[in-house]
Design a protein around this motif. Structure first.
Motif, PDB file in Angstrom:
ATOM      1  N   GLU A  15      10.296 -42.667  -3.445  1.00  0.00           N
ATOM      2  CA  GLU A  15       9.308 -42.188  -2.001  1.00  0.00           C
ATOM      3  C   GLU A  15       8.302 -42.148  -2.994  1.00  0.00           C
ATOM      4  OE1 GLU A  15      13.083 -40.478  -2.070  1.00  0.00           O
ATOM      5  OE2 GLU A  15      12.545 -42.812  -1.399  1.00  0.00           O
ATOM      6  N   GLU A  16       7.828 -41.604  -3.660  1.00  0.00           N
ATOM      7  CA  GLU A  16       6.391 -41.023  -3.756  1.00  0.00           C
ATOM      8  C   GLU A  16       5.856 -41.543  -5.553  1.00  0.00           C
ATOM      9  OE1 GLU A  16       6.170 -37.790  -4.169  1.00  0.00           O
ATOM     10  OE2 GLU A  16       7.682 -36.527  -3.061  1.00  0.00           O
ATOM     11  N   ASP A 163     -10.737 -37.718   6.937  1.00  0.00           N
ATOM     12  CA  ASP A 163     -10.846 -36.610   6.645  1.00  0.00           C
ATOM     13  C   ASP A 163     -11.273 -36.623   5.284  1.00  0.00           C
ATOM     14  OD1 ASP A 163     -10.099 -39.319   5.202  1.00  0.00           O
ATOM     15  OD2 ASP A 163      -8.304 -38.370   4.086  1.00  0.00           O
ATOM     16  N   GLU A 186      -8.373 -38.292  -8.036  1.00  0.00           N
ATOM     17  CA  GLU A 186      -7.327 -37.541  -7.460  1.00  0.00           C
ATOM     18  C   GLU A 186      -6.526 -38.479  -7.260  1.00  0.00           C
ATOM     19  OE1 GLU A 186      -8.125 -34.114  -5.183  1.00  0.00           O
ATOM     20  OE2 GLU A 186      -9.062 -33.171  -6.901  1.00  0.00           O
ATOM     21  N   ILE A 187      -5.341 -38.315  -7.152  1.00  0.00           N
ATOM     22  CA  ILE A 187      -4.348 -39.591  -5.980  1.00  0.00           C
ATOM     23  C   ILE A 187      -3.257 -38.399  -5.681  1.00  0.00           C
ATOM     24  CG2 ILE A 187      -2.618 -41.666  -6.197  1.00  0.00           C
ATOM     25  CD1 ILE A 187      -3.946 -43.086  -7.935  1.00  0.00           C
ATOM     26  N   ASP A 188      -3.254 -38.766  -3.934  1.00  0.00           N
ATOM     27  CA  ASP A 188      -1.893 -37.586  -3.736  1.00  0.00           C
ATOM     28  C   ASP A 188      -2.506 -35.761  -4.871  1.00  0.00           C
ATOM     29  OD1 ASP A 188      -1.410 -39.396  -1.865  1.00  0.00           O
ATOM     30  OD2 ASP A 188       0.529 -39.394  -3.724  1.00  0.00           O
ATOM     31  N   TYR A 189      -3.900 -36.002  -4.960  1.00  0.00           N
ATOM     32  CA  TYR A 189      -4.424 -34.497  -5.341  1.00  0.00           C
ATOM     33  C   TYR A 189      -4.126 -34.458  -6.864  1.00  0.00           C
ATOM     34  CZ  TYR A 189      -4.376 -33.023  -0.318  1.00  0.00           C
ATOM     35  OH  TYR A 189      -4.291 -33.286   1.053  1.00  0.00           O
ATOM     36  N   THR A 192      -6.254 -38.661 -11.700  1.00  0.00           N
ATOM     37  CA  THR A 192      -5.462 -39.342 -12.202  1.00  0.00           C
ATOM     38  C   THR A 192      -6.763 -40.450 -12.450  1.00  0.00           C
ATOM     39  OG1 THR A 192      -3.884 -39.879 -10.323  1.00  0.00           O
ATOM     40  CG2 THR A 192      -3.732 -41.698 -11.852  1.00  0.00           C
ATOM     41  N   THR A 223      -2.814 -49.278   2.412  1.00  0.00           N
ATOM     42  CA  THR A 223      -2.147 -48.569   0.814  1.00  0.00           C
ATOM     43  C   THR A 223      -3.732 -47.445  -0.213  1.00  0.00           C
ATOM     44  OG1 THR A 223      -3.019 -50.113  -0.974  1.00  0.00           O
ATOM     45  CG2 THR A 223      -1.086 -50.474  -0.522  1.00  0.00           C
ATOM     46  N   GLU A 224      -4.353 -47.552   1.159  1.00  0.00           N
ATOM     47  CA  GLU A 224      -5.620 -45.884   1.107  1.00  0.00           C
ATOM     48  C   GLU A 224      -5.615 -45.240   1.800  1.00  0.00           C
ATOM     49  OE1 GLU A 224      -7.650 -45.867  -1.389  1.00  0.00           O
ATOM     50  OE2 GLU A 224      -6.559 -46.999  -3.330  1.00  0.00           O
TER      51      GLU A 224
END
Ligand SMILES: C[S@@+](CC[C@H](N)C(=O)[O-])C[C@H]1O[C@@H](n2cnc3c(N)ncnc32)[C@H](O)[C@@H]1O
Length: 247
Positions: A15-16, A163, A186-189, A192, A223-224
């Motif tokens: 999922e992550e 956003d 950042e990827i999901d905050y 990276t 995906t983005e």
């Protein structure tokens, strides 16, 4: 992104974490692996996680060494693929310069060198050199900084997910600027590491590899963005895949 981070994610890995194998629509990574595979060769899957690439690697090579920093990931991989009897699992921290690892003909490292720590990346790249034999081949997939900047420019200009204003955090803007100047987006905050094509060329040259082949592994825009505009087709977002020969 230390060991604790990856151990925590392991139970919810599917999922992550973005699935590169599933989203590589053109199958370019599988083709590259098959091109350099042989039943006489050994391969090391560096940062194998829960082993998504093992069913591709196992039938194509004599022996597969699957290595990861996370013991939990390796346990899951072992449970998922008991039938792959030529796979040996090793818990190795590639950011530890004293790490002991198998030395193979081919190395596959798919979205594993993501840490924002320069110190850890330096050791990781030095260890890449150590675990591939002379004249061996490395297939490295890595997030593209160019692609990340393109997505960022689209977000600021057209704001598909409404956003864009949330992206720059006023309290943390100094840290964010320092991060982005080093390629840490950042990827999901989570900061990276993303890489420029020419940066990868330099990094690999410094470790005694010749980067022979760069290809874009392209993904869909959803995906983005949650709601990519209908007109947004080409260019697509991408990771870099580099094929590099060890001198
Ligand atoms: C995004 S996942 C990619 C997994 C897999 N290569 C794939 O494509 O499905 C990154 C993996 O690299 C591993 N990793 C991160 N840092 C590492 C290190 N220093 N040494 C070994 N493995 C590491 C993580 O535990 C995680 O399983």
């Amino acid at each position: 992104m230390d060991r604790t981070y990856w151990e925590k994610i392991a139970p919810d890995y599917n999922e992550e974490i973005f699935d590169v194998l599933k989203n590589d629509d053109k199958g370019l990574i599988v083709s590259a692996i098959r091109k350099y595979a042989s039943k006489n060769k050994t391969v090391v899957d560096i940062g194998c996680a829960i082993g998504k690439w093992l069913p591709v690697l196992s039938p194509a090579f004599k022996k597969v060494h699957a290595i990861d920093i996370s013991a939990e990931n390796l346990e899951i991989a072992k449970r998922l693929y008991p039938e792959l009897t030529n796979v040996e699992y090793h818990r190795v921290d590639m950011s530890n310069i004293r790490a002991k690892m198998p030395v193979c003909d081919v190395g596959v490292c798919i979205n594993a060198i993501l840490t924002d720590s320069l110190k850890k990346r330096k050791s990781f790249f030095m260890n890449l050199k150590k675990c591939i034999k002379k004249h061996g081949y490395l297939i490295l997939v890595i997030p593209s900084l160019e692609s990340s900047m393109l997505a960022s420019i689209i977000r600021q200009r057209w704001n598909p997910d409404k956003d864009a204003d949330d992206v720059i955090n006023k309290k943390k803007s100094g840290i964010q600027l320092k991060n982005i100047l080093q390629g840490n987006a950042e990827i999901d905050y989570v900061p990276t590491k993303h890489y420029l094509k020419e940066e990868l060329q330099l990094l690999l040259n410094n470790e005694g590899f010749i980067a022979e082949d760069f290809q874009k592994i392209e993904y869909q825009w959803d995906t983005e963005f949650l709601k990519p505009p209908k007109w947004l087709k080409e260019p697509k977002p991408w990771d870099w895949m580099v094929g590099a020969r060890k001198l």
